[in-house]
Design an enzyme around this catalytic site. Structure first.
Site, PDB file in Angstrom:
ATOM      1  N   LYS A  10       0.857  -1.190   0.000  1.00 54.74           N
ATOM      2  CA  LYS A  10       0.000   0.000   0.000  1.00 54.74           C
ATOM      3  C   LYS A  10       0.887   1.231   0.000  1.00 54.74           C
ATOM      4  O   LYS A  10       2.057   1.206   0.402  1.00 54.74           O
ATOM      5  CB  LYS A  10      -0.936   0.022   1.207  1.00 54.74           C
ATOM      6  N   ASP A 138      -3.181  -0.952  10.471  1.00 54.14           N
ATOM      7  CA  ASP A 138      -3.293  -1.017   9.012  1.00 54.14           C
ATOM      8  C   ASP A 138      -3.911  -2.316   8.507  1.00 54.14           C
ATOM      9  O   ASP A 138      -4.258  -2.409   7.325  1.00 54.14           O
ATOM     10  CB  ASP A 138      -1.910  -0.857   8.356  1.00 54.14           C
TER      11      ASP A 138
END
EC number: 2.7.1.148
Length: 301
Positions: A10, A138
């Site tokens: 990401k 996350d």
């Protein structure tokens, strides 16, 4: 059945620290862009849980005990469901540790989704995300598998649609401790809360930024050198997460491949496209459909 799944990287296209809670956790706003590049996890039948790690292009020094987030995710899944099933898990590591691209969190999310399917547990994404949040802030975004605008400590996730841009991601060969960055007294913790912009193209403009970048470059001058190099070659650069990886938006993949050949010694990098649906969800869906088809036909999986 053997199941092979990706654990995608990401990027934080921006990262604003808007406050700090009484428990020490930081309030933030960010946009997560998922990429079509990352680690790979393979799940094979076994009576007990085990983990092997392979570092692509070199020897692996990754832990294979319960300090690894993959096994922590597996144990948490067992504890939540009461399952005692096993699996032999093999990690092929491509993403840098301490790079800010979510490697450990993504591995944990892939372990949760993969074992949920492998063990036929039937948990929902919401249940898996709840387990994932106990492993790291996350992890839920990787569980849900969508580009997202996130707030809170990262757990308030709103799916968004981003352009499928090409990015060059560069790692300057250093490891950054997230705790060190968030613990620095100089870190900006009062950035005004922003609204979701009408055009998501603006999240890479000056109005948005990474609050961790100034502190990280003070502690690690190599990050500043990386940002300068990227700006010189592409005209734009930003750090992702708490570093050390930095990225540039490109005109196309070919530009990135050319720049990879010009990277300074000891730096590494990769070129990838952002994707609004995680490759993990796409490949897991295809694998489960194939498994059901094989099961219905009576052939061995």
């Amino acid at each position: 059945m053997t199941l092979t799944l990706p654990a995608p990287a990401k990027l934080n296209l921006f990262l604003h620290i808007t406050g700090r809670r009484d428990d020490g956790y930081h309030q933030l706003q960010t946009v997560f862009a998922l990429l079509d590049h990352g680690d790979t996890l393979r799940f094979s039948p076994a009576d007990t849980l085990s983990l092997q790690c392979h570092q692509e292009g070199g020897a692996s020094d990754l832990p294979t005990d319960d300090s690894n987030l993959i096994l922590q995710a597996a144990r948490a899944l067992q504890a939540h469901t009461g399952s005692s099933k096993g699996a032999a898990i093999t990690l092929t590591k491509r993403l840098p540790m301490g790079g800010g691209v979510g490697g450990g969190s993504s591995d944990a999310a892939t372990a949760l989704l993969g074992l949920n399917a492998f063990w036929a547990l039937g948990l929902t994404l919401q249940e898996l995300a709840h387990i994932g949040l106990t492993l790291g802030a996350d992890v839920p975004v990787f569980v849900f598998g969508k580009s997202a605008w996130a707030e809170g400590v990262g757990e308030k996730i709103n799916p968004i649609i981003l352009p499928n841009d090409a990015f060059l991601v560069v790692h300057p060969g250093i490891h950054v401790s997230t705790a060190r960055i968030f613990g620095d007294q100089q870190l900006t913790r009062d950035t005004p809360i922003s609204k979701l912009p009408a055009s998501l193209e603006t999240v890479l403009t000056r109005e948005f930024h990474n609050d961790c970048e100034a502190v990280a470059t003070q502690h690690f001058p190599e990050i500043g050198k990386t940002l300068d190099w990227l700006k010189q070659h592409t005209g734009n650069a930003r750090m992702t997460g708490t570093g050390a990886c930095c990225f540039s938006r490109l005109t196309g993949l070919q530009q990135g491949q050319q720049l990879l050949q010009q990277l300074p010694q000891h730096w590494t990098g990769f070129v990838a496209r952002s994707c609004n649906t995680s490759p993990l969800h796409q490949i897991l869906g295809e694998a489960l459909a194939k498994f059901r088809e094989t099961k219905n036909s009576g052939k061995p999986a």
